[in-house]
Design an enzyme around this catalytic site. Sequence first.
Site, PDB file in Angstrom:
ATOM      1  N   SER A 134     -14.590 -94.840 -64.130  1.00  0.00           N
ATOM      2  CA  SER A 134     -15.343 -95.552 -63.243  1.00  0.00           C
ATOM      3  C   SER A 134     -16.637 -94.723 -62.789  1.00  0.00           C
ATOM      4  O   SER A 134     -16.358 -93.475 -63.097  1.00  0.00           O
ATOM      5  CB  SER A 134     -14.466 -95.615 -61.969  1.00  0.00           C
ATOM      6  OG  SER A 134     -15.350 -96.400 -60.950  1.00  0.00           O
ATOM      7  N   TYR A 147      -8.346 -93.574 -55.009  1.00  0.00           N
ATOM      8  CA  TYR A 147      -9.037 -93.956 -56.203  1.00  0.00           C
ATOM      9  C   TYR A 147      -9.783 -93.063 -56.869  1.00  0.00           C
ATOM     10  O   TYR A 147      -9.988 -92.590 -57.945  1.00  0.00           O
ATOM     11  CB  TYR A 147      -9.729 -95.406 -55.934  1.00  0.00           C
ATOM     12  CG  TYR A 147     -10.138 -96.038 -57.429  1.00  0.00           C
ATOM     13  CD1 TYR A 147      -9.648 -96.893 -58.094  1.00  0.00           C
ATOM     14  CD2 TYR A 147     -11.635 -95.902 -57.498  1.00  0.00           C
ATOM     15  CE1 TYR A 147     -10.143 -97.416 -59.081  1.00  0.00           C
ATOM     16  CE2 TYR A 147     -12.366 -96.326 -58.748  1.00  0.00           C
ATOM     17  CZ  TYR A 147     -11.345 -97.264 -59.379  1.00  0.00           C
ATOM     18  OH  TYR A 147     -11.973 -97.797 -60.581  1.00  0.00           O
TER      19      TYR A 147
END
Length: 252
Positions: A134, A147
């Site tokens: 990401s 995350y």
Amino acid sequence: MGGRVAIVTGGASGIGRAVAESLAGAGHRVVVADLPGEAGPAVAEAIGGLFVAADLSQREGCRALVDTARAQLGGVDILVNNAGFQHINPIADFPEDVWEKMIAVMLTAPFLLTKYVWPDMQGRGWGRIVNIGSIHSLRASPFKAGYIAAKHGLLGLTRTAALEGGSCGITVNLIAPAYVRTPLVEKQIADQARTRGISPEDVVEKVMLEPAAIKRLIEPEEVADMVRFLCADEAGSMSGSVFEMALGWTAR
């Protein structure tokens, strides 16, 4: 290069589904791995692949996934570590069990799956591992401790595995997209609106896209196209790299 065996985790929807479809379109035999449900088998049937129900938060689930792929398809050539989920909360209120599960699914599982498929790839002198990271593998944002910790760790795992795999034909790379139009992101919009006390529209405009030069969400098929390329013979010189699909985030 057709006919190789690919495992795609989180393959029932979003980026994973697009990747599974793309690799199947390239002639690969695809193992769609996801939690039990109707979506995963439907995707596998549509692409002529194999669905394996797997709880990747458990070591036994990771082991069983690879064992099943090996038993039914004869080994694993390609691994796409895509499975993941989001949780939005300040650190002070971040549930400890959610933290542990996020690290298990998005960091420990990619390590275990890499470890378990490594002998197949090493024995054949060819392998492709693509980790779906990401932009948060490179940048931090508030309220996403689990995350972001997992995605940062995944980048470190990528680089280490690339160094170890180079001598035996295994490439390992990470794709770092900004926000992709998936069910995960749709849920995140609602969660961020609640946490920040703003409207969903403001989350998209003022949080997700504010740092971006290109003001749009990425489509899952765009990520899948990058995965497909990195799994090709033509990408054999690329390893240990981060392929940003950042919409200009990191140009600042």
